[in-house]
Design an enzyme around this catalytic site. Structure first.
Site, PDB file in Angstrom:
ATOM      1  N   THR A  85       0.872  -1.180   0.000  1.00 57.87           N
ATOM      2  CA  THR A  85       0.000   0.000   0.000  1.00 57.87           C
ATOM      3  C   THR A  85       0.904   1.223   0.000  1.00 57.87           C
ATOM      4  O   THR A  85       1.978   1.192   0.580  1.00 57.87           O
ATOM      5  CB  THR A  85      -0.882  -0.023   1.271  1.00 57.87           C
ATOM      6  OG1 THR A  85      -1.839  -1.064   1.119  1.00 57.87           O
ATOM      7  CG2 THR A  85      -1.595   1.306   1.504  1.00 57.87           C
ATOM      8  N   GLY A  98      -1.441  -1.473   6.734  1.00 60.84           N
ATOM      9  CA  GLY A  98      -1.466  -2.645   7.607  1.00 60.84           C
ATOM     10  C   GLY A  98      -2.812  -3.324   7.512  1.00 60.84           C
ATOM     11  O   GLY A  98      -3.522  -3.148   6.515  1.00 60.84           O
TER      12      GLY A  98
HETATM   13  N1  ASP Z   1      -4.382  -1.251   4.820  1.00 61.48           N
HETATM   14  C1  ASP Z   1      -4.621  -1.914   3.574  1.00 61.48           C
HETATM   15  C2  ASP Z   1      -5.974  -2.594   3.635  1.00 61.48           C
HETATM   16  O1  ASP Z   1      -6.289  -3.198   4.630  1.00 61.48           O
HETATM   17  C3  ASP Z   1      -3.599  -2.941   3.208  1.00 61.48           C
HETATM   18  C4  ASP Z   1      -2.156  -2.599   3.497  1.00 61.48           C
HETATM   19  O2  ASP Z   1      -1.846  -1.504   3.959  1.00 61.48           O
HETATM   20  O3  ASP Z   1      -1.293  -3.456   3.253  1.00 61.48           O
HETATM   21  O4  ASP Z   1      -6.670  -2.554   2.649  1.00 61.48           O
END
Ligand code: ASP
Length: 316
Positions: free
Chosen positions: A181, A233
């Site tokens: 992300t 996250g």
């Molecule tokens: N926060 C993002 C989600 O849950 C994924 C990530 O940051 O890796 O969609």
């Protein structure tokens, strides 16, 4: 007296917090990631140093990261459970507390720019799916075929997730997220902060699932009263703990520094809901904070007083 050591502008970016799984060619990937993050910082610095706005800086930085297949946003977005890519993003202007967010996108090349259009050209904050696409088309947003987002690396990740699921192990959300992300936070010469976040979500996510990245206060927040924040996250945990807004609230109501507030949000609030991830933040003094409880957080920063720095692990 003017403090010559206080940064007058600052930019921090991230390419996600996660487990940092061992993949084939991982070292080459690391080198490439460092190169892209450095290039994005260099361009962002050039804009901010010459009076560019924090809003332009975060949008441009995130667009660049969306265009790279290395990150889970735009071009390199992960696959959902049906083998499709469904993208989401949000942006916030700390000067006026204005925000724009989009979700459920399959063919918009740069979701972050559509989020900015929603903020600036619509009376709404959050548009989803068909409505978001129609609004984007009416405003000339760039479209691509859904295949534009197909990459072998993310395909392998989906196949692995399906194998694990078939074996009855590690339900979605229990495993640490993959990195990828993207996000950016900035302070400009005019004293305004802004934040932006973009993602493809989680590999093998259920159809219709929306994470924290497009939710203002969870994955993204910016206020000139405190700071700008972008998170990455396990989205469900970031939503439940309203992490991005919490960093700002700890500064505004408790008087914490941006470093202390970022640490508290991850070690206190996020841990309370047993979440994994991290965040980047910048305050109006140009102080940059990183906090994460994962093995890896791809990140970098540059300010008017500090040379660009890029790091992937806790110590390097
Ligand atoms: N926060 C993002 C989600 O849950 C994924 C990530 O940051 O890796 O969609």
């Amino acid at each position: 007296m003017i403090d010559d050591h206080r940064p007058t502008w600052a930019l921090a970016i991230h390419g996600g917090a996660g487990a940092g799984r061992q993949e084939r060619g991982a070292e080459d990937l690391e080198t490439e990631i460092r190169q892209v993050l450095s290039a994005v910082l260099a361009d962002g610095a050039a804009g901010l140093a010459t009076g560019g706005t924090s809003l332009d800086a975060v949008e441009q930085a995130v667009r660049r990261l969306e265009d790279s297949p290395l990150f889970n946003a735009g071009r390199g977005a992960v696959y959902d459970a049906r083998g499709e890519h469904v993208l989401e993003a949000s942006i916030m202007d700390g000067r006026r507390l204005e925000a724009g967010a989009v979700a459920g996108l399959r063919t918009v090349k740069n979701p972050i720019s559509l989020a900015r259009l929603v903020m600036e050209r619509s009376p709404h904050v959050f548009l989803d799916g068909e409505g978001a696409l129609a609004f984007g088309e009416a405003h000339g947003v760039e479209r691509v075929d859904a295949q534009w987002f197909d990459t072998p690396r993310r395909r392998r990740a989906l196949e692995e997730a399906k194998r694990i699921e078939a074996g009855g192990k590690a339900p979605l959300g229990a495993a640490p997220p993959e990195t990828g992300t993207v996000g950016a936070v900035a302070l400009d010469l005019h004293g305004n902060v802004a934040a932006a976040t973009s993602t493809g979500g989680l590999t093998n996510k259920a159809p219709g699932r929306i994470g924290d990245s497009p939710i203002i206060g969870a994955g993204t927040f910016a206020s000139n009263d405190s700071c700008a924040v972008s998170c990455s996250g396990q989205g469900e945990c970031f939503v439940r703990a309203t992490i991005a807004r919490d960093v700002a609230a700890l500064m505004e109501y408790v008087g914490m520094s941006v470093e202390a507030a970022a640490k508290e949000a991850i070690r206190g609030r996020l841990a309370r809901v047993r979440g994994e991830g991290g965040l980047i933040a910048v305050d109006r003094e140009g102080r940059v904070a990183f906090a994460f409880n994962t093995a890896v957080m791809l990140r970098g920063c540059v300010t008017s007083t500090d040379a660009p720095r890029v790091a992937l692990y806790a110590d390097r």
